[in-house]
Design a protein around this motif. Structure first.
Motif, PDB file in Angstrom:
ATOM      1  N   ALA A   4     -67.068  88.708 -20.612  1.00 15.21           N
ATOM      2  CA  ALA A   4     -67.280  89.911 -21.419  1.00 15.21           C
ATOM      3  C   ALA A   4     -67.462  91.148 -20.559  1.00 15.21           C
ATOM      4  O   ALA A   4     -68.200  92.055 -20.885  1.00 15.21           O
ATOM      5  N   TRP A   6     -66.486  94.750 -18.811  1.00 16.49           N
ATOM      6  CA  TRP A   6     -65.774  95.932 -19.303  1.00 16.49           C
ATOM      7  C   TRP A   6     -64.503  96.180 -18.509  1.00 16.49           C
ATOM      8  O   TRP A   6     -63.580  96.810 -18.982  1.00 16.49           O
ATOM      9  N   HIS A   7     -64.452  95.715 -17.262  1.00 15.59           N
ATOM     10  CA  HIS A   7     -63.290  95.946 -16.397  1.00 15.59           C
ATOM     11  C   HIS A   7     -62.810  94.629 -15.811  1.00 15.59           C
ATOM     12  O   HIS A   7     -63.616  93.798 -15.411  1.00 15.59           O
ATOM     13  N   GLY A  37     -66.196  85.187 -24.042  1.00 16.70           N
ATOM     14  CA  GLY A  37     -65.169  86.208 -23.878  1.00 16.70           C
ATOM     15  C   GLY A  37     -64.119  85.852 -22.845  1.00 16.70           C
ATOM     16  O   GLY A  37     -63.685  86.702 -22.063  1.00 16.70           O
ATOM     17  N   ALA A  55     -61.806  91.591 -21.450  1.00 17.91           N
ATOM     18  CA  ALA A  55     -61.516  92.946 -20.979  1.00 17.91           C
ATOM     19  C   ALA A  55     -60.032  93.140 -20.668  1.00 17.91           C
ATOM     20  O   ALA A  55     -59.544  94.267 -20.628  1.00 17.91           O
ATOM     21  N   ASN A  62     -60.630 101.980 -27.914  1.00 16.58           N
ATOM     22  CA  ASN A  62     -61.698 101.463 -27.055  1.00 16.58           C
ATOM     23  C   ASN A  62     -62.551 100.496 -27.870  1.00 16.58           C
ATOM     24  O   ASN A  62     -63.261 100.903 -28.775  1.00 16.58           O
ATOM     25  N   VAL A  63     -62.445  99.237 -27.523  1.00 18.13           N
ATOM     26  CA  VAL A  63     -63.150  98.190 -28.251  1.00 18.13           C
ATOM     27  C   VAL A  63     -63.991  97.421 -27.238  1.00 18.13           C
ATOM     28  O   VAL A  63     -63.531  97.112 -26.145  1.00 18.13           O
ATOM     29  N   ALA A  64     -65.216  97.117 -27.614  1.00 14.99           N
ATOM     30  CA  ALA A  64     -66.088  96.343 -26.729  1.00 14.99           C
ATOM     31  C   ALA A  64     -65.454  94.984 -26.427  1.00 14.99           C
ATOM     32  O   ALA A  64     -64.867  94.374 -27.312  1.00 14.99           O
ATOM     33  N   PRO A  65     -65.567  94.502 -25.173  1.00 15.55           N
ATOM     34  CA  PRO A  65     -64.969  93.209 -24.825  1.00 15.55           C
ATOM     35  C   PRO A  65     -65.420  92.068 -25.730  1.00 15.55           C
ATOM     36  O   PRO A  65     -64.647  91.156 -26.005  1.00 15.55           O
ATOM     37  N   ASN A  66     -66.664  92.108 -26.215  1.00 15.37           N
ATOM     38  CA  ASN A  66     -67.137  91.006 -27.059  1.00 15.37           C
ATOM     39  C   ASN A  66     -66.491  91.020 -28.445  1.00 15.37           C
ATOM     40  O   ASN A  66     -66.647  90.083 -29.209  1.00 15.37           O
ATOM     41  N   ALA A  67     -65.746  92.083 -28.776  1.00 12.70           N
ATOM     42  CA  ALA A  67     -65.038  92.148 -30.059  1.00 12.70           C
ATOM     43  C   ALA A  67     -63.552  91.804 -29.914  1.00 12.70           C
ATOM     44  O   ALA A  67     -62.821  91.783 -30.890  1.00 12.70           O
ATOM     45  N   LYS A  68     -63.100  91.542 -28.687  1.00 13.23           N
ATOM     46  CA  LYS A  68     -61.702  91.186 -28.426  1.00 13.23           C
ATOM     47  C   LYS A  68     -61.603  89.670 -28.261  1.00 13.23           C
ATOM     48  O   LYS A  68     -62.450  89.060 -27.627  1.00 13.23           O
TER      49      LYS A  68
END
Length: 98
Positions: A4, A6-7, A37, A55, A62-68
């Motif tokens: 999870a 961000w990068h 994630g 990520a 822009n979506v938070a990694p935990n939502a992808k």
């Protein structure tokens, strides 16, 4: 691994090319862990496996990694990055119509 995160790539002082040149590869999702994630995709041509972090999934905003996330069996296009430990998938996006 950076679950999870961000990068996908570590920060660097200068730009450098990451991954392969040429058209994107096509793969399917082998498995995905929504809590952590992360998951794996399997290339449809050479059957190589690449690890994927949330990520690395490309979305329209822009979506938070935990939502992808990916769904098992979902077809994607991606770029493979060869590492000493494990191949990684970056710039992963869904392929519609499969």
């Amino acid at each position: 691994a950076e679950y999870a995160a961000w990068h996908v790539e570590p920060y660097s002082e200068e730009m450098h090319m990451v991954g392969e040149l040429g058209p994107a590869r096509v793969a399917y999702c082998k498995w995905w862990d929504r809590e952590r994630g992360c998951g794996e995709v399997v290339d449809t041509v050479d059957k190589g496996v690449a690890a994927v972090l949330a990520a690395a999934l490309t979305t329209g905003a822009n979506v938070a990694p935990n939502a992808k996330y990916l769904i098992q069996g979902e077809m994607v296009e991606y770029r493979r990055v060869k590492d000493a430990e494990v191949d990684r998938g970056i710039l992963v996006r869904g392929v519609r119509g499969w």
